[in-house]
Write a protein that holds these residues in place. Structure first.
Motif, short mmCIF file in Angstrom:
data_model
loop_
_atom_site.label_atom_id
_atom_site.label_comp_id
_atom_site.label_asym_id
_atom_site.label_seq_id
_atom_site.Cartn_x
_atom_site.Cartn_y
_atom_site.Cartn_z
N LEU A 90 6.42 -13.77 -52.51
CA LEU A 90 6.66 -13.80 -51.07
C LEU A 90 5.66 -12.88 -50.37
CD1 LEU A 90 10.57 -13.62 -50.89
CD2 LEU A 90 9.09 -15.58 -51.31
N SER A 91 5.14 -13.35 -49.25
CA SER A 91 4.14 -12.58 -48.50
C SER A 91 4.57 -12.46 -47.04
CB SER A 91 2.78 -13.27 -48.58
OG SER A 91 2.82 -14.51 -47.87
N ASP A 92 3.79 -11.74 -46.26
CA ASP A 92 4.00 -11.59 -44.82
C ASP A 92 5.36 -10.97 -44.49
OD1 ASP A 92 1.52 -12.56 -44.36
OD2 ASP A 92 2.13 -14.48 -43.53
N PHE A 93 5.41 -9.67 -44.49
CA PHE A 93 6.65 -8.94 -44.22
C PHE A 93 6.67 -8.35 -42.81
CE2 PHE A 93 7.25 -9.62 -48.57
CZ PHE A 93 8.55 -9.27 -48.93
N GLY A 94 5.84 -8.86 -41.93
CA GLY A 94 5.78 -8.32 -40.58
C GLY A 94 7.05 -8.50 -39.78
N LEU A 95 7.86 -9.51 -40.14
CA LEU A 95 9.11 -9.75 -39.41
C LEU A 95 10.34 -9.22 -40.14
CD1 LEU A 95 8.61 -13.40 -38.07
CD2 LEU A 95 8.02 -11.22 -37.00
N ALA A 96 10.16 -8.63 -41.32
CA ALA A 96 11.29 -8.14 -42.11
C ALA A 96 12.04 -7.04 -41.35
CB ALA A 96 10.79 -7.62 -43.46
N ARG A 97 13.35 -6.99 -41.59
CA ARG A 97 14.18 -5.96 -40.98
C ARG A 97 15.14 -5.40 -42.01
NH1 ARG A 97 14.87 -5.84 -35.35
NH2 ARG A 97 16.15 -4.03 -35.84
N GLU A 98 15.54 -4.15 -41.80
CA GLU A 98 16.58 -3.58 -42.64
C GLU A 98 17.91 -4.24 -42.29
OE1 GLU A 98 16.83 0.68 -42.82
OE2 GLU A 98 14.69 0.88 -42.36
N GLY A 99 18.74 -4.46 -43.31
CA GLY A 99 20.04 -5.07 -43.08
C GLY A 99 21.00 -4.10 -42.42
N PRO A 100 22.16 -4.60 -41.98
CA PRO A 100 23.15 -3.74 -41.32
C PRO A 100 23.72 -2.71 -42.28
CG PRO A 100 24.09 -5.90 -41.83
CD PRO A 100 22.62 -5.99 -42.12
N THR A 101 24.09 -1.56 -41.75
CA THR A 101 24.68 -0.50 -42.56
C THR A 101 26.04 -0.11 -42.01
OG1 THR A 101 23.54 1.16 -41.20
CG2 THR A 101 22.42 0.44 -43.22
N GLY A 102 26.78 0.61 -42.82
CA GLY A 102 28.10 1.06 -42.39
C GLY A 102 29.03 -0.11 -42.15
N ASP A 103 29.74 -0.09 -41.03
CA ASP A 103 30.68 -1.17 -40.73
C ASP A 103 30.06 -2.26 -39.87
OD1 ASP A 103 30.37 0.28 -38.44
OD2 ASP A 103 32.52 0.56 -38.04
N ARG A 104 28.74 -2.21 -39.70
CA ARG A 104 28.06 -3.25 -38.92
C ARG A 104 27.96 -4.53 -39.73
NH1 ARG A 104 22.47 -0.92 -37.52
NH2 ARG A 104 22.31 -2.80 -36.25
N THR A 105 28.12 -5.66 -39.06
CA THR A 105 28.08 -6.96 -39.77
C THR A 105 26.73 -7.66 -39.61
OG1 THR A 105 28.96 -8.10 -37.81
CG2 THR A 105 30.55 -7.29 -39.47
N HIS A 106 25.90 -7.19 -38.68
CA HIS A 106 24.64 -7.87 -38.43
C HIS A 106 23.67 -6.91 -37.75
CE1 HIS A 106 27.01 -8.38 -34.69
NE2 HIS A 106 25.83 -8.15 -34.10
N VAL A 107 22.44 -7.35 -37.64
CA VAL A 107 21.42 -6.63 -36.89
C VAL A 107 21.11 -7.46 -35.65
CG1 VAL A 107 19.04 -5.80 -36.89
CG2 VAL A 107 20.42 -5.62 -38.98
N SER A 108 21.17 -6.83 -34.48
CA SER A 108 20.83 -7.53 -33.24
C SER A 108 19.34 -7.38 -32.98
CB SER A 108 21.63 -6.96 -32.06
OG SER A 108 23.01 -7.22 -32.22
N THR A 109 18.66 -8.50 -32.79
CA THR A 109 17.21 -8.45 -32.63
C THR A 109 16.71 -9.62 -31.81
OG1 THR A 109 15.11 -8.48 -33.86
CG2 THR A 109 16.95 -9.66 -34.82
N ALA A 110 15.51 -9.51 -31.31
CA ALA A 110 14.88 -10.64 -30.63
C ALA A 110 14.74 -11.78 -31.63
CB ALA A 110 13.51 -10.23 -30.10
#
Length: 388
Positions: free
Chosen positions: A224-244
């Motif tokens: 797998l290549s191109d990690f420019g859009l990668a994000r860390e997953g949610p932590t704690g009690d969060r269920t998702h990451v809010s992003t553009a």
């Protein structure tokens, strides 16, 4: 290594969510900024920027002149890819020790007027500076220079001579990928995603899984290549990451497009799309086809896996080569990855198990592939549902 398509931005990042990690060493500036946190105050799990600080010394810092010479002045004849981020060139660099034969590399040169931008360049340095897996492309180093002549941002990767899965599935020229090779490639890609989702201290959401980002080495091993859009997953009690909402049209999960809520389930959806691409030999969007056949996922719905018409979706280049029962199981696996209810999709670990079972049954010439694989898939999905 192609340009990513940015969806209409309906979801703006909240203030303060931008990546505030220490940047890679800039050759034009001193590297004297200390860590803002001590080891005692590090959260658990640690973030990608914090993990990167421990490993940044493993990346080589190149001068702009070195990379210019490595590509003969960024000669067009050495260009092997181009997209919104800029261009990718094949080049040769000297070993860090200065001893030994030159090393063939791929050099990505950021276009300062392109779509990817510095934020994505920085994300790629930090994520690839931390991750380590046979199915993820290796970042060797970078160049970061701010001077009167302008801002230069470049990345140096291991060279992947067989280009991408996209090139072999859809473009004229390369030999047709065999049925067995397709399964091996997609299994390796699945193992790479499974590692990102659960193989590290921090969870990583890839966010741009597509056939053009699955690169192939000299032995056709996928990375797998191109990690420019990668994000860390949610932590704690969060269920998702809010992003553009960013990504490539046709691969992004519907719930992500609609809400901007990003989870590892979004990657699973994208994986399901690519499963159908390797089955059909068709792109997710084919504008030169009749209207009813242009969108891959809409087209395959006309040929349900348990219907007599199912074989009509199989890539005609695979006739008399592929296993019909295995193809049905791949389609069923794809359908489970494309479940509209994100929580009911299998995990990538379960996907890996299923793909291994399909390949194992093919190797053994097992005439009961359909029954064994279907039973395995049912058990995997049942375990998934019990956990939800």
């Amino acid at each position: 290594m192609k340009c990513f398509y940015i969806f209409k931005d309906k979801f703006k990042n909240k203030k303060g969510q931008a990546n505030s990690a220490p940047e890679p060493r800039d050759q034009s500036k001193s590297n004297s900024s200390p860590l803002s946190r001590t080891a005692k105050s590090l959260p658990s799990p640690r973030s990608i920027p914090e993990l990167y600080k421990e490993k940044e010394h493993n990346l080589r810092v190149f001068s702009f002149q070195e990379l210019k010479e490595a590509t003969n002045g960024f000669n067009r004849l050495l260009k092997i890819g181009e997209g919104g981020f800029g261009s990718v060139y094949k080049g040769t660099v000297r070993p860090a020790s200065g001893q030994g034969d030159p090393i063939v590399v791929a050099i990505k040169k950021l276009n300062n007027h392109g779509l990817q931008g510095h934020k994505q360049w920085l994300a790629e340095v930090q994520f690839l500076g931390v991750v380590s897996h046979p199915n993820l492309v290796k970042l060797l180093g970078y160049c970061s220079v701010d001077s009167e002549r302008g801002i230069q941002r470049l990345l140096v990767y291991e060279y992947m001579p067989n280009r991408s899965l996209e090139d072999h599935l859809f473009k004229r020229g390369p030999p047709t990928l065999s049925w067995r090779k397709r399964l091996e490639i997609i299994l390796g890609a699945a193992e790479g995603l499974a590692y990102l989702h659960g193989g590290m201290e921090v969870q990583v959401i890839y966010r741009d899984f597509k056939s053009s980002n699955v690169l192939l080495d000299k032995d056709f091993k996928p990375k797998l290549s191109d990690f420019g859009l990668a994000r860390e997953g949610p932590t704690g009690d969060r269920t998702h990451v809010s992003t553009a909402v960013v990504g490539t049209y046709g691969y992004a999960a519907p719930e992500y497009v609609e809400t901007g809520h990003l989870t590892i389930h979004s990657d699973v959806w994208s994986f399901g799309v690519v499963l159908y691409e390797i089955l059909t030999g068709r792109r997710t969007l084919e504008r030169n086809h009749p209207v009813k056949e242009q969108k891959l996922l809409d087209w395959v719905k006309q040929f349900p896996v348990d219907s007599k018409r199912f074989s009509m979706i199989i890539d005609p280049r695979l006739i008399n080569e592929y296993s019909f029962n295995a193809a049905k199981q791949i389609a069923k696996l794809a359908d489970s990855c494309l479940n509209k209810n994100a929580k009911e999709r299998p995990t990538m670990t379960q996907v890996v198990e299923m793909l291994k079972q399909i390949i194992q049954d093919i190797e053994g010439g097992n005439t009961s592939t359909n029954r064994n694989a279907e039973s395995s898939q049912s058990n995997l999905l049942r375990r998934k549902q019990n956990k939800v």
